[in-house]
Design an enzyme around this catalytic site. Sequence first.
Site, PDB file in Angstrom:
ATOM      1  CD  GLU A  75     -27.229 -24.918  -9.085  1.00  0.00           C
ATOM      2  OE1 GLU A  75     -27.562 -25.039  -7.885  1.00  0.00           O
ATOM      3  OE2 GLU A  75     -26.959 -25.889  -9.806  1.00  0.00           O
ATOM      4  NE  ARG A 120     -31.788 -30.960  -2.330  1.00  0.00           N
ATOM      5  CZ  ARG A 120     -32.908 -30.544  -1.708  1.00  0.00           C
ATOM      6  NH1 ARG A 120     -33.715 -31.419  -1.125  1.00  0.00           N
ATOM      7  NH2 ARG A 120     -33.200 -29.265  -1.658  1.00  0.00           N
ATOM      8  NE  ARG A 132     -25.828 -23.594  -0.590  1.00  0.00           N
ATOM      9  CZ  ARG A 132     -26.545 -24.694  -0.609  1.00  0.00           C
ATOM     10  NH1 ARG A 132     -27.476 -24.888   0.289  1.00  0.00           N
ATOM     11  NH2 ARG A 132     -26.346 -25.609  -1.530  1.00  0.00           N
ATOM     12  CB  CYS A 164     -36.130 -26.780  -6.955  1.00  0.00           C
ATOM     13  SG  CYS A 164     -34.476 -26.481  -7.594  1.00  0.00           S
ATOM     14  NE  ARG A 210     -29.508 -31.432  -7.552  1.00  0.00           N
ATOM     15  CZ  ARG A 210     -29.538 -30.710  -6.437  1.00  0.00           C
ATOM     16  NH1 ARG A 210     -29.851 -29.425  -6.492  1.00  0.00           N
ATOM     17  NH2 ARG A 210     -29.272 -31.257  -5.268  1.00  0.00           N
ATOM     18  CG  ASN A 234     -31.079 -23.497  -1.247  1.00  0.00           C
ATOM     19  OD1 ASN A 234     -31.944 -22.715  -0.895  1.00  0.00           O
ATOM     20  ND2 ASN A 234     -31.279 -24.801  -1.283  1.00  0.00           N
ATOM     21  CG  ASP A 235     -25.522 -23.683  -4.694  1.00  0.00           C
ATOM     22  OD1 ASP A 235     -24.879 -23.406  -3.663  1.00  0.00           O
ATOM     23  OD2 ASP A 235     -25.598 -24.826  -5.159  1.00  0.00           O
ATOM     24  CG  HIS A 251     -26.782 -29.448   0.546  1.00  0.00           C
ATOM     25  ND1 HIS A 251     -25.869 -28.558   0.017  1.00  0.00           N
ATOM     26  CD2 HIS A 251     -27.722 -29.632  -0.412  1.00  0.00           C
ATOM     27  CE1 HIS A 251     -26.228 -28.247  -1.205  1.00  0.00           C
ATOM     28  NE2 HIS A 251     -27.340 -28.868  -1.500  1.00  0.00           N
TER      29      HIS A 251
END
Length: 583
Positions: free
Chosen positions: A443, A305, A477, A514, A345, A466-467, A198
């Site tokens: 995710e 976010r 990650r 996203c 979110r 990403n996840d 992140h």
Amino acid sequence: MASFTLHGIPVSRGISIGRAHLLTPAALDVKHYLVAEEQLEAEVKRLQDAIAEVHRGLQALWTELPKDAPTELGAFIDVHALILSDPMISDAAIDIIRSRHYNAEWALVTQIDELSAQFDEIEDEYLRERKADIQQVAERVLKVLMGTAQLAMPRQPNDEFQPQMIVVAHDISPADMLQFRDRSFIGFVTDVGGQNSHTAIVARSLDIPAAVGMSQASQLIEQDDWVIIDGDAGVVIANPSPLVLEQYRARQVVLQKTRKKLLKLKKTPAVTLDGTTITLLANIELPEDCGPALEAGANGVGLFRSEFLFMGRGGHAHMVPSEEEQFEQYKKAVVAMKGRQVVIRTLDIGADKPLDQTEHTALNPALGLRAIRYCLAEPQLFLTQLRAILRASAFGKVRVLIPMLAHAFEIDQSLAMIEQAKAQLREAGHKFDEGIDVGAMIEIPAAALALPMFVRRMDFLSIGTNDLIQYTLAIDRVDYEVAHLYNPLHPAVLQLISMTIAAGHKAGIDVAVCGEMAGDVKLTRLLLGMGLREFSMHPAQLLAVKQEILRCNLPVLTRMTSKILRTMEPQAIADAVEQMQSM
């Protein structure tokens, strides 16, 4: 000093050239801003007043000591008073304010760090341990300064004293990264981190070149060294030769011209060669990001976010933003987007985004109490956020996005709590969108493999690549040691993404991506070929993706993608995607 080159992981494209500014963990806890020439003496006085207040506090402690108090207590206070009077503390910090234009807190921490490093080199153990006394005294002064400091950091004036600084640190949290928004920092280098941590994502959102996973950068690079960051290659050059410096400055000029050309596409609709309209949305961390999103021509916000409103404040209840504070922030974003959709979110904390560093105790945070799991475990906190989001929906098109769902009962509990929040708002007389859309983040592989239970309950889906990649490949990650194994083109990852897009289309509900794959121009054609029609990315990436879309013919891409999805050999997939790019 001789020039040397470090190789790490590229996370934010572009080239930065500036002076290194080393940040220790302690330095990250204070505010950083530059002070204008005419305000320097006022800043000096602010430090002097804080030191004087701590002196008075120590004197009061001495006066109030009981008669039978151990003599060591009095000696302890005397030592701290002597340290506070030492010119190496006060005078040196004042010199830093005047010469470097640092604010008082920053100047004090900088000087204490330098003194601490000197104490580390002392062989005598007793003297070496006096470093702790110096740090404790500085802590007292910092508490006074931070209690009286202005709440908002001023924007940097465009004048001659403003240096171009590159942050070099062992690690920087996402919350700390946001401290540097609109400051004079032009690049980031960290020892640890991964392509899709992140921290890296925030660096991209700030559109600032960055490189992570540099291992020893914070130990090898010295304060004020000239540093070049090549964000495209993940290369950092310290103390470059004049020739290398000239070459990179020339490359900077070329990149700036390329960006200016992209700006001409701002008002051009994102339509493929065969006439298919694509929706391009922006990912944001704070309401202030709506300006850059609109400037880039975003159709709306695909991912707000919300956790960045919570982070850096501590995890205790009195530190969590109130319903009113959250409502004002969400409303600000909704109003700024002028009728365009804003997908908010719900709180997604955990893993590399802890709400409070002191409470970060899970053995494997990525698999622990994070995102919706945390919210369902803290129902009052969740209800507070849901009420704030719902109230903001009275001012524009708002959608609620729930992260990290895996189980049907999690979906049902989340929907029930949304209904509970609605009932509370009706009773309180607040307006909101009764038919607000609620979506799920896909995710976790389990979610992608159980899509029917999602499409029956939800209004839309958003793929968090990403996840999804992290959990599918069992790759942390954030860990630079396994970063080379993080592969968005792994056949398993592509299958899960393709399945999700297809299931959404079959059910007649919107599906967006996203995650970071949405903003990677090398993957735009592949995602289009899978059927994706809604991309959400950082505003800085939007125009480059739009340019790619304008060159695409979907029927051709669909046929090529179908072949790729039947391929299980990673190299063959990579070659086919590269061939697709060259069309």
